[in-house]
Motif scaffolding. Sequence first.
Motif, PDB file in Angstrom:
ATOM      1  N   SER A 111       0.824  -1.221   0.000  1.00  0.00           N
ATOM      2  CA  SER A 111       0.000   0.000   0.000  1.00  0.00           C
ATOM      3  C   SER A 111       0.850   1.260   0.000  1.00  0.00           C
ATOM      4  O   SER A 111       0.323   2.362   0.191  1.00  0.00           O
ATOM      5  CB  SER A 111      -0.944   0.008   1.214  1.00  0.00           C
ATOM      6  N   ARG A 116       5.641   9.296  -0.310  1.00  0.00           N
ATOM      7  CA  ARG A 116       4.532   9.858   0.459  1.00  0.00           C
ATOM      8  C   ARG A 116       4.244   8.994   1.684  1.00  0.00           C
ATOM      9  O   ARG A 116       4.559   7.806   1.718  1.00  0.00           O
ATOM     10  CB  ARG A 116       3.278   9.961  -0.417  1.00  0.00           C
ATOM     11  N   GLU A 118       0.998   8.748   3.191  1.00  0.00           N
ATOM     12  CA  GLU A 118      -0.284   8.076   3.093  1.00  0.00           C
ATOM     13  C   GLU A 118      -0.176   6.873   2.153  1.00  0.00           C
ATOM     14  O   GLU A 118       0.838   6.690   1.485  1.00  0.00           O
ATOM     15  CB  GLU A 118      -1.381   9.044   2.626  1.00  0.00           C
ATOM     16  N   ARG A 120      -2.018   3.727  -0.586  1.00  0.00           N
ATOM     17  CA  ARG A 120      -3.003   3.448  -1.633  1.00  0.00           C
ATOM     18  C   ARG A 120      -2.778   2.026  -2.144  1.00  0.00           C
ATOM     19  O   ARG A 120      -1.636   1.615  -2.342  1.00  0.00           O
ATOM     20  CB  ARG A 120      -2.872   4.437  -2.779  1.00  0.00           C
ATOM     21  N   HIS A 148      -1.177   0.448   5.623  1.00  0.00           N
ATOM     22  CA  HIS A 148      -1.964   1.607   6.049  1.00  0.00           C
ATOM     23  C   HIS A 148      -3.385   1.208   6.437  1.00  0.00           C
ATOM     24  O   HIS A 148      -4.112   0.637   5.612  1.00  0.00           O
ATOM     25  CB  HIS A 148      -2.041   2.633   4.917  1.00  0.00           C
ATOM     26  N   SER A 160      -4.060  11.300   9.486  1.00  0.00           N
ATOM     27  CA  SER A 160      -3.686  12.180   8.377  1.00  0.00           C
ATOM     28  C   SER A 160      -2.972  11.421   7.262  1.00  0.00           C
ATOM     29  O   SER A 160      -2.682  12.000   6.209  1.00  0.00           O
ATOM     30  CB  SER A 160      -2.777  13.309   8.877  1.00  0.00           C
ATOM     31  N   GLU A 164      -5.780   5.695   1.154  1.00  0.00           N
ATOM     32  CA  GLU A 164      -6.667   6.483   0.311  1.00  0.00           C
ATOM     33  C   GLU A 164      -7.624   5.559  -0.447  1.00  0.00           C
ATOM     34  O   GLU A 164      -7.286   4.436  -0.801  1.00  0.00           O
ATOM     35  CB  GLU A 164      -5.853   7.298  -0.699  1.00  0.00           C
ATOM     36  N   GLY A 165      -8.823   6.039  -0.706  1.00  0.00           N
ATOM     37  CA  GLY A 165      -9.784   5.296  -1.514  1.00  0.00           C
ATOM     38  C   GLY A 165     -10.158   3.942  -0.968  1.00  0.00           C
ATOM     39  O   GLY A 165     -10.208   2.965  -1.738  1.00  0.00           O
TER      40      GLY A 165
END
Length: 247
Positions: A111, A116, A118, A120, A148, A160, A164-165
């Motif tokens: 992920s 970065r 964060e 995904r 994540h 934070s 994502e998604g």
Amino acid sequence: MTVLLAQISDLHLDGSERATRRAERVMEHLRALPHPVDAVLVTGDIADHGEEAEYEEAARILAAPFPVLTLPGNHDVRAPYRKALLGEAPDDAPVNRLHDISGTAVLMCDSSIPGRDEGRLDAVTLDWLDTTLAGLPRDTPALIAFHHPPVGLHHPLVDSMLLEGPGRLATLLEAHPQVVAVLTGHAHMAAASVFAGRPLIVGPAVTWTLRLPWEGDDPADRDQPPGIAFHVLDDDRRLTTHYRVVL
């Protein structure tokens, strides 16, 4: 058959004596268990800077007589991770692996987003998940692990930089009822929640523990000992998790 898995996370090996010793203590504890685990899952942030030397150290520390399954976190870098930890050719593509552990499918997913914090699950990884799960016998229980968490954990720091998604993963899981639970790391604290109707288990960190807002203003509790999650998957496909610290 009942399957016993240990989960550790967020080693953040950086060449320091402190990080090395904490990771060594955890693995020494696991290797010394009277009843060995079927596998250890390491859910990301194995290295702190993503350097090849950090993965060489990780390979030494994580060596064990049982399978040790790894996946990248946001501090990890795919090419040196592949080369020094997995013994593969350096490559920047997502690192996704399927493991058969005593009849349970364990899908270790990447992920990370390079550069970065964060996370995904990108199209390549989601397609791999969908295809891999569809190819399993319908009676094979499956666990999905990535770094994540896909839901908020009520701390502004970790919330934070979540996955994502997450709706895309939730939709995928609707088509694959054999997925028993989702396992993540990243939060530096043991936590349990629900995602897409499945248990969501967040593994504790080896390096330091995140204080929740009601526990104090300084987020990093470096005095807490390293943590381990023990997951027991029984014949009824019920996942029970026990948390321990290593003194």
